[in-house]
Scaffold this motif. Sequence first.
Motif, PDB file in Angstrom:
ATOM      1  N   ALA A 300       0.823  -1.208   0.000  1.00 24.28           N
ATOM      2  CA  ALA A 300       0.000   0.000   0.000  1.00 24.28           C
ATOM      3  C   ALA A 300       0.856   1.257   0.000  1.00 24.28           C
ATOM      4  O   ALA A 300       0.505   2.276  -0.627  1.00 24.28           O
ATOM      5  CB  ALA A 300      -0.929  -0.012   1.215  1.00 24.28           C
ATOM      6  N   ARG A 301       1.984   1.194   0.698  1.00 25.27           N
ATOM      7  CA  ARG A 301       2.882   2.348   0.737  1.00 25.27           C
ATOM      8  C   ARG A 301       3.430   2.636  -0.660  1.00 25.27           C
ATOM      9  O   ARG A 301       3.561   3.803  -1.061  1.00 25.27           O
ATOM     10  CB  ARG A 301       4.023   2.075   1.720  1.00 25.27           C
ATOM     11  N   ALA A 302       3.720   1.583  -1.418  1.00 26.45           N
ATOM     12  CA  ALA A 302       4.215   1.756  -2.779  1.00 26.45           C
ATOM     13  C   ALA A 302       3.159   2.424  -3.659  1.00 26.45           C
ATOM     14  O   ALA A 302       3.461   3.326  -4.447  1.00 26.45           O
ATOM     15  CB  ALA A 302       4.625   0.408  -3.362  1.00 26.45           C
ATOM     16  N   ARG A 303       1.911   1.988  -3.520  1.00 25.82           N
ATOM     17  CA  ARG A 303       0.827   2.605  -4.293  1.00 25.82           C
ATOM     18  C   ARG A 303       0.719   4.100  -3.993  1.00 25.82           C
ATOM     19  O   ARG A 303       0.479   4.920  -4.889  1.00 25.82           O
ATOM     20  CB  ARG A 303      -0.497   1.912  -3.978  1.00 25.82           C
ATOM     21  N   GLU A 304       0.894   4.426  -2.719  1.00 26.75           N
ATOM     22  CA  GLU A 304       0.815   5.830  -2.331  1.00 26.75           C
ATOM     23  C   GLU A 304       1.928   6.643  -2.980  1.00 26.75           C
ATOM     24  O   GLU A 304       1.701   7.763  -3.478  1.00 26.75           O
ATOM     25  CB  GLU A 304       0.907   5.933  -0.807  1.00 26.75           C
ATOM     26  N   ARG A 305       3.147   6.092  -3.025  1.00 30.47           N
ATOM     27  CA  ARG A 305       4.280   6.818  -3.595  1.00 30.47           C
ATOM     28  C   ARG A 305       4.130   6.976  -5.112  1.00 30.47           C
ATOM     29  O   ARG A 305       4.538   7.995  -5.683  1.00 30.47           O
ATOM     30  CB  ARG A 305       5.585   6.126  -3.214  1.00 30.47           C
ATOM     31  N   ILE A 306       3.538   5.982  -5.784  1.00 33.69           N
ATOM     32  CA  ILE A 306       3.264   6.130  -7.219  1.00 33.69           C
ATOM     33  C   ILE A 306       2.272   7.266  -7.435  1.00 33.69           C
ATOM     34  O   ILE A 306       2.461   8.118  -8.307  1.00 33.69           O
ATOM     35  CB  ILE A 306       2.684   4.824  -7.801  1.00 33.69           C
ATOM     36  N   ALA A 307       1.213   7.272  -6.649  1.00 29.72           N
ATOM     37  CA  ALA A 307       0.188   8.306  -6.801  1.00 29.72           C
ATOM     38  C   ALA A 307       0.775   9.694  -6.593  1.00 29.72           C
ATOM     39  O   ALA A 307       0.459  10.635  -7.336  1.00 29.72           O
ATOM     40  CB  ALA A 307      -0.952   8.047  -5.814  1.00 29.72           C
ATOM     41  N   VAL A 308       1.650   9.819  -5.609  1.00 30.48           N
ATOM     42  CA  VAL A 308       2.269  11.119  -5.323  1.00 30.48           C
ATOM     43  C   VAL A 308       3.183  11.540  -6.475  1.00 30.48           C
ATOM     44  O   VAL A 308       3.156  12.685  -6.929  1.00 30.48           O
ATOM     45  CB  VAL A 308       3.055  11.043  -4.000  1.00 30.48           C
TER      46      VAL A 308
END
Length: 465
Positions: A300-308
């Motif tokens: 989930a943290r990776a998904r957040e960093r992609i979105a950012v």
Amino acid sequence: MPASHQILSVAQMRTAEEALIASGSSVEALMDLAGRGAADWVWRVAAGHRVTVLCGPGNNGGDGYVLARAIRERGGDVIVVAAYEPQTPAARKARDAFSGEVLGRAAEVRGEVFVDCLFGSGLTRPLQTDDEALIARLAASHHHRIAVDVPSGVQSDTGMLLAGGLPSFELTVALGAWKFAHFLRSAAGIMGALQLVGVGIEPVAGAAQAIARPKLSAPAANAHKYTRGLLAIVAGRMPGAAVLAATAAQGAGAGYVRLYSEHDGHVPSDIVLSTEPPIEALEDGRIGAVLVGPGLGRDARARERIAVALAAEIPAVVDADALVLLSPRNLSERSAPVIATPHEGELAALEHAFDCEASGSKAERARRIAQASGMIIVSKGPDTVVAAPDGRLACAGVATSWLSTAGTGDVLAGAIASRLATGSAPFEAACEGLWLHSEASRLCSAPFTASDLAGAIPQAFATCL
């Protein structure tokens, strides 16, 4: 784009030849140019030893008769094996003009150089068993093997092999223009070195291009680290991959590489490590490009960093884990360009995410995803193509198999992102990074690691100055 860099489909090549003929040339004149040009390369390899030319029924066979005549005129020892009688007027004239020995397909022939002119780029049907056996027998009875235009049994537009037991060639002499098979697997894997013989083909609108050495330059006299390009790399769970990308990016021209990582680990002293949250850091208007994906992870943290990373209106390169997690929603509000660098598995993930058909050649698949997603697609592997949403397509030369080691994809992503950060247009940045990556692999002593490869990027860059 110079005509010598274009890659033509069979249909485009046929149209280009028809244009030459309409402007005053002839099939026979083009055949003479092609056959004699190929003979120059055969002559170099043969070095006075016996040459055997296998000729087929069409104009590729006609090229072979011209080639054999040119070798004979130079005093060379050459014989022709005619697998079929010539079926086109130009091929018949070429055979009539050859006064040397012509043997049938059953002849037992041995020599130094075998030249394959059986079938050319127009072949689309599977190779017949007796033709496949004939090619294999002649290839085995000669020390060197050369294919003219494409090896017989190759589908020119896709790179597919139309027979299971085709031999490998040391040299393939392309006629008139490059074909897709010269760059796409599996065909490219059996062609050996490539040389091009021109026949006067003009540039063709919409043609694909072969990636060539880029023209790079030294920084301006008044340059500083920001004007040379600031690249932001958003790291994840495995910062080592991001460090590889950062090292490559430094060698590919960026003046400042900043690594954003939650892990305060050891990185080279000339790479700036920041633990500042990317959502705040990417507001820096001096950033020329952002790279996300190497070592990112898939949580989930990776998904957040992609979105950012993709929420910022900054040119972006998306690689590795980020490609598996990417969705159309990540791109829906973007106007800044995105370059995606998938390997085969990641390409399939993008096809699924963007609802694209997973069929056809690598070039066709990459073009579909580019058009569906709006991204520049760098479909990488033993053969690599670059596709743009506007239909542009470029093919890289076949890469060394020593690149099949962990981390070399991170190096490629860093090189491309670096060129993007310096201000190169997205399609050109992808091609420049690919060329630097390939040249660095050539400069490395085999076997090499991804760190070795990243360390060779500056030397590759220097060859472009």
